[in-house]
Design an enzyme around this catalytic site. Sequence first.
Site, PDB file in Angstrom:
ATOM      1  N   SER A 240      -0.900 -12.473  -1.899  1.00 31.83           N
ATOM      2  CA  SER A 240      -0.364 -13.469  -2.841  1.00 31.83           C
ATOM      3  C   SER A 240       0.470 -14.527  -2.118  1.00 31.83           C
ATOM      4  CB  SER A 240       0.464 -12.789  -3.933  1.00 31.83           C
ATOM      5  OG  SER A 240       1.423 -11.922  -3.387  1.00 31.83           O
ATOM      6  N   HIS A 270      -4.064  -5.055  -4.275  1.00 29.89           N
ATOM      7  CA  HIS A 270      -2.760  -5.745  -4.207  1.00 29.89           C
ATOM      8  C   HIS A 270      -2.037  -5.526  -5.543  1.00 29.89           C
ATOM      9  CE1 HIS A 270       0.225  -8.450  -2.829  1.00 29.89           C
ATOM     10  NE2 HIS A 270      -0.338  -9.612  -3.102  1.00 29.89           N
ATOM     11  N   HIS A 317       0.189   1.230   2.647  1.00 33.02           N
ATOM     12  CA  HIS A 317       0.607  -0.155   2.801  1.00 33.02           C
ATOM     13  C   HIS A 317       0.121  -0.691   4.137  1.00 33.02           C
ATOM     14  CE1 HIS A 317       3.109  -3.758   2.739  1.00 33.02           C
ATOM     15  NE2 HIS A 317       3.117  -3.582   1.431  1.00 33.02           N
ATOM     16  N   ARG A 326      11.278  -0.729  -2.582  1.00 32.76           N
ATOM     17  CA  ARG A 326      11.065  -1.211  -3.951  1.00 32.76           C
ATOM     18  C   ARG A 326      10.672  -0.035  -4.852  1.00 32.76           C
ATOM     19  NH1 ARG A 326       6.563  -5.564  -2.836  1.00 32.76           N
ATOM     20  NH2 ARG A 326       5.734  -3.746  -1.751  1.00 32.76           N
ATOM     21  N   ASP A 372       4.067  -0.217  -6.378  1.00 36.55           N
ATOM     22  CA  ASP A 372       3.271  -0.088  -7.599  1.00 36.55           C
ATOM     23  C   ASP A 372       3.219   1.336  -8.156  1.00 36.55           C
ATOM     24  OD1 ASP A 372       2.510  -2.830  -7.720  1.00 36.55           O
ATOM     25  OD2 ASP A 372       1.214  -2.460  -6.010  1.00 36.55           O
TER      26      ASP A 372
HETATM   27  N1  HAX Z   1      -5.622   6.308  -0.745  1.00 38.20           N
HETATM   28  C1  HAX Z   1      -6.748   6.632  -0.053  1.00 38.20           C
HETATM   29  N2  HAX Z   1      -7.092   6.050   1.092  1.00 38.20           N
HETATM   30  C2  HAX Z   1      -6.250   5.142   1.589  1.00 38.20           C
HETATM   31  C3  HAX Z   1      -5.039   4.796   0.952  1.00 38.20           C
HETATM   32  C4  HAX Z   1      -4.757   5.413  -0.283  1.00 38.20           C
HETATM   33  N3  HAX Z   1      -3.684   5.092  -0.994  1.00 38.20           N
HETATM   34  N4  HAX Z   1      -4.421   3.862   1.696  1.00 38.20           N
HETATM   35  C5  HAX Z   1      -5.219   3.620   2.759  1.00 38.20           C
HETATM   36  N5  HAX Z   1      -6.321   4.400   2.691  1.00 38.20           N
HETATM   37  C6  HAX Z   1      -7.477   4.388   3.587  1.00 38.20           C
HETATM   38  C7  HAX Z   1      -8.075   2.980   3.604  1.00 38.20           C
HETATM   39  O1  HAX Z   1      -8.932   2.769   2.475  1.00 38.20           O
HETATM   40  C8  HAX Z   1      -8.809   2.975   4.916  1.00 38.20           C
HETATM   41  O2  HAX Z   1     -10.002   3.702   4.743  1.00 38.20           O
HETATM   42  P1  HAX Z   1     -11.362   3.262   5.489  1.00 38.20           P
HETATM   43  O3  HAX Z   1     -11.071   3.442   6.941  1.00 38.20           O
HETATM   44  O4  HAX Z   1     -12.371   4.216   4.951  1.00 38.20           O
HETATM   45  O5  HAX Z   1     -11.612   1.841   5.125  1.00 38.20           O
HETATM   46  C9  HAX Z   1      -7.892   3.810   5.797  1.00 38.20           C
HETATM   47  O6  HAX Z   1      -7.073   4.588   4.917  1.00 38.20           O
HETATM   48  C10 HAX Z   1      -6.969   2.953   6.670  1.00 38.20           C
HETATM   49  O7  HAX Z   1      -6.269   2.045   5.853  1.00 38.20           O
HETATM   50  P2  HAX Z   1      -4.791   1.551   6.255  1.00 38.20           P
HETATM   51  O8  HAX Z   1      -4.892   0.810   7.557  1.00 38.20           O
HETATM   52  O9  HAX Z   1      -3.820   2.658   6.167  1.00 38.20           O
HETATM   53  O10 HAX Z   1      -4.447   0.582   5.054  1.00 38.20           O
HETATM   54  P3  HAX Z   1      -4.844  -0.961   4.893  1.00 38.20           P
HETATM   55  O11 HAX Z   1      -3.830  -1.768   5.607  1.00 38.20           O
HETATM   56  O12 HAX Z   1      -6.274  -1.219   5.224  1.00 38.20           O
HETATM   57  O13 HAX Z   1      -4.705  -1.147   3.309  1.00 38.20           O
HETATM   58  C11 HAX Z   1      -3.673  -0.861   1.196  1.00 38.20           C
HETATM   59  C12 HAX Z   1      -3.454  -1.168   2.676  1.00 38.20           C
HETATM   60  C13 HAX Z   1      -2.392  -1.080   0.450  1.00 38.20           C
HETATM   61  C14 HAX Z   1      -4.731  -1.852   0.643  1.00 38.20           C
HETATM   62  C15 HAX Z   1      -4.174   0.613   1.050  1.00 38.20           C
HETATM   63  O14 HAX Z   1      -3.161   1.479   1.492  1.00 38.20           O
HETATM   64  C16 HAX Z   1      -4.598   0.961  -0.360  1.00 38.20           C
HETATM   65  O15 HAX Z   1      -5.759   0.711  -0.731  1.00 38.20           O
HETATM   66  N6  HAX Z   1      -3.658   1.542  -1.205  1.00 38.20           N
HETATM   67  C17 HAX Z   1      -3.944   1.850  -2.567  1.00 38.20           C
HETATM   68  C18 HAX Z   1      -3.884   0.576  -3.433  1.00 38.20           C
HETATM   69  C19 HAX Z   1      -2.451   0.106  -3.561  1.00 38.20           C
HETATM   70  O16 HAX Z   1      -1.541   0.863  -3.871  1.00 38.20           O
HETATM   71  N7  HAX Z   1      -2.243  -1.209  -3.358  1.00 38.20           N
HETATM   72  C20 HAX Z   1      -0.923  -1.837  -3.509  1.00 38.20           C
HETATM   73  C21 HAX Z   1      -0.223  -2.067  -2.180  1.00 38.20           C
HETATM   74  C22 HAX Z   1       1.120  -2.730  -2.326  1.00 38.20           C
HETATM   75  C23 HAX Z   1       0.917  -4.105  -2.805  1.00 38.20           C
HETATM   76  O17 HAX Z   1       0.396  -5.004  -2.159  1.00 38.20           O
HETATM   77  N8  HAX Z   1       1.264  -4.335  -4.008  1.00 38.20           N
HETATM   78  O18 HAX Z   1       0.954  -5.515  -4.563  1.00 38.20           O
END
Ligand code: HAX
Length: 434
Positions: A240, A270, A317, A326, A372
């Site tokens: 964002s 996000h 994250h 938060r 979240d």
């Molecule tokens: N559950 C399951 N698997 C997860 C995970 C979770 N909560 N968080 C990360 N992983 C997985 C990823 O999908 C990725 O898998 P692949 O290798 O198969 O693609 C692996 O772990 C490595 O990811 P990472 O490097 O730890 O995390 P990223 O930086 O790629 O992604 C995210 C960060 C926030 C998008 C991710 O942790 C996620 O999808 N979380 C769940 C959704 C969520 O809560 N989003 C909100 C985040 C906060 C925010 O921005 N709020 O607005």
Amino acid sequence: MQTLIDKLSKKIDEHRPRTVRLLKEYGDVELGKVTIGQAIGGMRGVKVLVTDISYLDPNEGIRYRGKTLPEVFELLPKPAGKDYPYVESLWFFLLTGDVPTQAEAEDLVEEFKKRRKIPQYVKDILNAAPKDSHPMALFSMAVVAMQKESKFYKAYNEGLDKMTAWIPMYEDSTDLLAKMPGIAAYIYRMKYKNSDFIDDDMSLDMGGNFAHMMGIPVPYDDVARMYFITHADHESGNVSAHSTHLIASALSDAYYSISGMLNGLAGPLHGLANQEVLRWIQGVREQMGNKIPTKEEMSKFVWDTLNSGQVIPGYGHAVLRKTDPRYTVQREFCIKHLNDDILFKYVDVLYQVVPDILREQGKAKNPWPNVDAQSGVIQWFYGLQEYDFYTVLFGVGRAIGTLANITWDRALGYPIERPKSLTTDMVEAVAGIK
Ligand code: HAX
């Protein structure tokens, strides 16, 4: 209000030589390197953005202008008898780095009131939208519809002066920010309350008036203040914030930029994660027939979700490597105000089991909860149970930080963003494969 613009002007004059000097004398100094993993993997950790409004330490979490969230809550002026500060005072703080006095904060509250009337055409557009439009699509639509009001756009057409370009950007930002809570409340009442709208109450500040227009009684006003401030900024690289900065770098105005910001925030990885958390917990609750799951039962739900290829919403994250502060401020709020709430108990059991499971699964770099994981439960408790609306609340909060950033972007003359792309052949050649 004059105090804020004068103060900001002084801060900008003091700051500009630092940016100019860095560019002129140290422009070739390297901040880091970029690997193939980073180029293909979403630019994780590449240091290419400069902002002083907030900084995210992976192990400590967010600081706004050098202050932790509990410090921000403590320092900023509050309405009489309330636990949380004026949201307007955060605007002052993020822009200037100075904590406003009570009088400065209250002046700003009055200034915001003058700017918060929502044009009728915005309401007409919202009323004409399909009934099943997502609230985030409606919100983005409403914001971009107001682009014609842009003072920045007008100034550009009249011949923009680089040194003063931040002033119309600041004006647009303040205008837009003042209107966003009212638009959000309008969308809520239109979509979920049969268009039974509640008029603005000019005696109330942003948080108070938002709660009033939503039709949710006290202490929801403090919940709104806490929520908007907590979600305001998370440095510049998240989707964002970065979208706002990127769009504004083309000299697009605040309306275009914030509409784009909302579109990015609407993604499930996000801002939409807060809605996903509630949806997921409700599924667990239905299966459990309202009983609070044991740790073993909850673990099974978590593993089932992971094994079906989904992420656990609210956990993980891209930058943080510990529990999101938060999350913690909201958890403390829950312990104080909704300790017996059934959904809070679900969130609590999740907190006890998810980090170990994610560690055992071995994929997520950060097994801890993010913002979240907790926020929807608070909204639910106070009666806001239409969870596809939750990201709209996030959008109002996030606008504060992103608008402060693009005001400073114009003040420091940041140029149009244009990173370089390569072809896969080229990357393979660099890797020595070809
Ligand atoms: N559950 C399951 N698997 C997860 C995970 C979770 N909560 N968080 C990360 N992983 C997985 C990823 O999908 C990725 O898998 P692949 O290798 O198969 O693609 C692996 O772990 C490595 O990811 P990472 O490097 O730890 O995390 P990223 O930086 O790629 O992604 C995210 C960060 C926030 C998008 C991710 O942790 C996620 O999808 N979380 C769940 C959704 C969520 O809560 N989003 C909100 C985040 C906060 C925010 O921005 N709020 O607005």
